[in-house]
Design an enzyme around this catalytic site. Sequence first.
Site, PDB file in Angstrom:
ATOM      1  CB  ALA A  51      -0.947  -0.094   1.115  1.00 45.19           C
ATOM      2  CD  GLU A  52       4.578   4.200   3.827  1.00 42.03           C
ATOM      3  OE1 GLU A  52       5.341   5.283   4.000  1.00 42.03           O
ATOM      4  OE2 GLU A  52       4.227   3.464   4.715  1.00 42.03           O
ATOM      5  CB  THR A  53       5.203   0.326  -2.442  1.00 42.99           C
ATOM      6  OG1 THR A  53       6.064  -0.165  -1.597  1.00 42.99           O
ATOM      7  CG2 THR A  53       6.040   0.256  -3.944  1.00 42.99           C
TER       8      THR A  53
END
Length: 128
Positions: A51-53
């Site tokens: 998700a953060e990527t």
Amino acid sequence: MGSDAPGGDLASRMGVELVEASAKRVVGHMPVAGNTQPYGLLHGGASCVLAETLGSIGSALHAGSDRIAVGIEINATHHRSATSGHITGVATPVHLGGTLASWDIEITDEAGRRVCTSRLTCMLRDAG
């Protein structure tokens, strides 16, 4: 970003692969194998890495080449487990501003079932 890999060294080690990337939508997938916790289930932290990527890549594309995007908040709700195959994340912007960018990221398994819902906020700042 500090690495030659689009999502950075951690994303590369976890097998994250980009499928689509723009300031309006980012799609990527990651294998479950190698990203599990001791019970053989996809690790919740692995979902957060995906998700953060994706959200960070979208934020960086929105920010432009003279600014960087730095994650400042992430949350995740894990809906179901995954034990094999790949998971796919689709990040769509909630807000694309001058100093903040927020993204909704939906992560699904190969059957299209939602595994995780995440929200990421990135701060946009000068690269220098």
